[in-house]
Motif scaffolding. Structure first.
Motif, mmCIF file in Angstrom:
data_model
loop_
_atom_site.group_PDB
_atom_site.id
_atom_site.type_symbol
_atom_site.label_atom_id
_atom_site.label_comp_id
_atom_site.label_asym_id
_atom_site.label_seq_id
_atom_site.Cartn_x
_atom_site.Cartn_y
_atom_site.Cartn_z
ATOM 1 N N GLY A 181 47.852 29.815 36.429
ATOM 2 C CA GLY A 181 46.530 29.874 35.818
ATOM 3 C C GLY A 181 45.737 31.004 36.438
ATOM 4 O O GLY A 181 46.280 31.891 37.090
ATOM 5 N N TRP A 182 44.439 30.989 36.217
ATOM 6 C CA TRP A 182 43.554 32.047 36.711
ATOM 7 C C TRP A 182 43.138 31.782 38.145
ATOM 8 O O TRP A 182 42.850 30.647 38.513
ATOM 9 C CB TRP A 182 42.306 32.139 35.848
ATOM 10 N N SER A 183 43.086 32.842 38.935
ATOM 11 C CA SER A 183 42.589 32.751 40.311
ATOM 12 C C SER A 183 42.022 34.106 40.711
ATOM 13 O O SER A 183 42.224 35.111 40.029
ATOM 14 C CB SER A 183 43.711 32.341 41.271
ATOM 15 N N ILE A 184 41.319 34.113 41.827
ATOM 16 C CA ILE A 184 40.834 35.363 42.407
ATOM 17 C C ILE A 184 41.969 35.913 43.260
ATOM 18 O O ILE A 184 42.551 35.190 44.076
ATOM 19 C CB ILE A 184 39.571 35.132 43.259
ATOM 20 N N ALA A 185 42.295 37.175 43.073
ATOM 21 C CA ALA A 185 43.430 37.796 43.766
ATOM 22 C C ALA A 185 43.192 37.869 45.266
ATOM 23 O O ALA A 185 42.072 38.111 45.720
ATOM 24 C CB ALA A 185 43.679 39.199 43.221
ATOM 25 N N SER A 186 44.282 37.687 46.013
ATOM 26 C CA SER A 186 44.235 37.856 47.465
ATOM 27 C C SER A 186 45.310 38.823 47.945
ATOM 28 O O SER A 186 45.310 39.212 49.104
ATOM 29 C CB SER A 186 44.394 36.498 48.160
ATOM 30 N N ASP A 187 46.211 39.218 47.067
ATOM 31 C CA ASP A 187 47.341 40.082 47.412
ATOM 32 C C ASP A 187 47.135 41.470 46.813
ATOM 33 O O ASP A 187 47.495 41.716 45.662
ATOM 34 C CB ASP A 187 48.638 39.447 46.884
ATOM 35 N N ALA A 188 46.544 42.369 47.590
ATOM 36 C CA ALA A 188 46.252 43.712 47.080
ATOM 37 C C ALA A 188 47.519 44.459 46.704
ATOM 38 O O ALA A 188 47.534 45.208 45.722
ATOM 39 C CB ALA A 188 45.450 44.509 48.111
ATOM 40 N N ASP A 189 48.597 44.275 47.445
ATOM 41 C CA ASP A 189 49.851 44.965 47.119
ATOM 42 C C ASP A 189 50.377 44.507 45.762
ATOM 43 O O ASP A 189 50.769 45.329 44.934
ATOM 44 C CB ASP A 189 50.904 44.726 48.205
ATOM 45 N N GLY A 190 50.387 43.203 45.529
ATOM 46 C CA GLY A 190 50.858 42.685 44.258
ATOM 47 C C GLY A 190 49.985 43.131 43.095
ATOM 48 O O GLY A 190 50.481 43.479 42.021
ATOM 49 N N SER B 143 36.768 42.154 47.857
ATOM 50 C CA SER B 143 35.431 41.760 47.401
ATOM 51 C C SER B 143 35.470 40.562 46.444
ATOM 52 O O SER B 143 34.420 40.067 46.050
ATOM 53 C CB SER B 143 34.737 42.934 46.724
ATOM 54 N N GLY B 144 36.666 40.131 46.056
ATOM 55 C CA GLY B 144 36.782 38.996 45.140
ATOM 56 C C GLY B 144 36.576 39.352 43.684
ATOM 57 O O GLY B 144 36.320 38.479 42.857
ATOM 58 N N ALA B 145 36.692 40.636 43.344
ATOM 59 C CA ALA B 145 36.420 41.092 41.979
ATOM 60 C C ALA B 145 37.630 41.035 41.050
ATOM 61 O O ALA B 145 37.482 41.184 39.845
ATOM 62 C CB ALA B 145 35.882 42.524 42.014
ATOM 63 N N VAL B 146 38.831 40.823 41.592
ATOM 64 C CA VAL B 146 40.054 40.879 40.787
ATOM 65 C C VAL B 146 40.472 39.467 40.381
ATOM 66 O O VAL B 146 40.699 38.601 41.234
ATOM 67 C CB VAL B 146 41.193 41.587 41.555
ATOM 68 N N HIS B 147 40.593 39.273 39.082
ATOM 69 C CA HIS B 147 41.007 37.990 38.509
ATOM 70 C C HIS B 147 42.447 38.131 38.043
ATOM 71 O O HIS B 147 42.774 39.060 37.305
ATOM 72 C CB HIS B 147 40.105 37.624 37.332
ATOM 73 N N VAL B 148 43.302 37.197 38.459
ATOM 74 C CA VAL B 148 44.737 37.283 38.178
ATOM 75 C C VAL B 148 45.184 36.044 37.415
ATOM 76 O O VAL B 148 44.796 34.920 37.753
ATOM 77 C CB VAL B 148 45.541 37.406 39.491
ATOM 78 N N LEU B 149 46.025 36.267 36.417
ATOM 79 C CA LEU B 149 46.669 35.172 35.689
ATOM 80 C C LEU B 149 48.097 35.057 36.193
ATOM 81 O O LEU B 149 48.850 36.035 36.171
ATOM 82 C CB LEU B 149 46.663 35.450 34.181
ATOM 83 N N ARG B 150 48.449 33.868 36.659
ATOM 84 C CA ARG B 150 49.814 33.617 37.146
ATOM 85 C C ARG B 150 50.523 32.647 36.216
ATOM 86 O O ARG B 150 49.925 31.693 35.726
ATOM 87 C CB ARG B 150 49.777 33.021 38.551
ATOM 88 N N VAL C 107 50.961 37.909 36.122
ATOM 89 C CA VAL C 107 51.366 38.526 34.859
ATOM 90 C C VAL C 107 50.263 39.361 34.222
ATOM 91 O O VAL C 107 50.535 40.159 33.330
ATOM 92 C CB VAL C 107 51.886 37.477 33.851
ATOM 93 N N ALA C 108 49.026 39.169 34.679
ATOM 94 C CA ALA C 108 47.915 39.930 34.106
ATOM 95 C C ALA C 108 46.738 39.888 35.061
ATOM 96 O O ALA C 108 46.649 39.013 35.924
ATOM 97 C CB ALA C 108 47.513 39.351 32.753
ATOM 98 N N ARG D 213 38.864 35.627 29.045
ATOM 99 C CA ARG D 213 38.490 35.131 30.377
ATOM 100 C C ARG D 213 37.401 36.009 31.009
ATOM 101 O O ARG D 213 36.477 35.499 31.650
ATOM 102 C CB ARG D 213 39.730 35.069 31.270
ATOM 103 N N ALA D 214 37.499 37.319 30.837
ATOM 104 C CA ALA D 214 36.489 38.223 31.393
ATOM 105 C C ALA D 214 35.117 37.924 30.790
ATOM 106 O O ALA D 214 34.109 37.879 31.509
ATOM 107 C CB ALA D 214 36.880 39.674 31.147
ATOM 108 N N ILE D 215 35.070 37.699 29.489
ATOM 109 C CA ILE D 215 33.806 37.391 28.822
ATOM 110 C C ILE D 215 33.250 36.059 29.323
ATOM 111 O O ILE D 215 32.057 35.946 29.634
ATOM 112 C CB ILE D 215 33.983 37.408 27.293
#
Length: 176
Positions: free
Chosen positions: A11-20, A54-61, A67-68, A117-119
């Motif tokens: 599901g959606w989460s705030i990214a913590s893995d900058a390399d990924g 900064s917590g600005a990246v939203h990731v779909l797993r 995956v996005a 999700r961004a909206i």
């Protein structure tokens, strides 16, 4: 791809893995460039690290794999004058929309899920508009975000072979 982490739920989460995140972004960029015959954007790993921290990246797993993704920031990611946008009290900026290539070619609607999700996230944060920058030659991307109420503003700008168009969604009812 290091975007795999079985400890983070799907599901959606705030990214913590900058390399990924950076690998996902580069894979998406390479795929889009090959698809449209456009230059591959230059990406700065330090910028990715800053956005992740900064917590600005939203990731779909899905199944533990990123995956996005997309990024939302209050500060504009572009350095041009933005007075061509309609006035709004609290704009937020969507950037770095990226989807794993196999999720694009497999007929999945992952890009659509990202924009939706961004909206939703922008509205929840109290934004009055969401702004984006994209290459107008990426016709599928432009059509996708226009379906969500984004409208182009200002000139199409070119920096060598790289072109940019700027869009805004006023987060009205039509964007739902």
């Amino acid at each position: 791809m290091t975007g795999h982490d079985a400890e983070i739920p799907d599901g959606w989460s705030i990214a913590s893995d900058a390399d990924g995140v950076h690998e996902l972004l580069l894979a998406s960029d390479a795929f889009i460039a090959a698809t449209y015959g456009t230059p591959v954007p230059r990406r700065n790993r330090a910028s990715t690290e800053g956005l992740v921290s900064s917590g600005a990246v939203h990731v779909l797993r899905q199944e533990g794999t990123a995956v996005a993704m997309f990024t939302l920031t209050w500060e504009p990611p572009f350095s041009i004058e933005t007075d061509f946008f309609p006035g709004t009290d609290k704009p937020i900026h969507m950037q770095r929309l990226a989807v794993l290539p196999d999720r694009v070619t497999g007929g999945e609607l992952t890009g659509l899920r990202c924009v939706r999700r961004a909206i939703e996230t922008a509205r929840d944060a109290g934004a009055t508009a969401i702004r984006a920058e994209t290459n107008p030659d990426l016709t599928n991307t432009v059509r996708l975000i226009e379906k969500f109420g984004f409208r182009p503003y200002g000139p199409v700008l070119a920096d060598g072979p790289v072109r940019r168009v700027y869009l805004q969604n006023d987060l009205g009812a039509s964007a739902r």
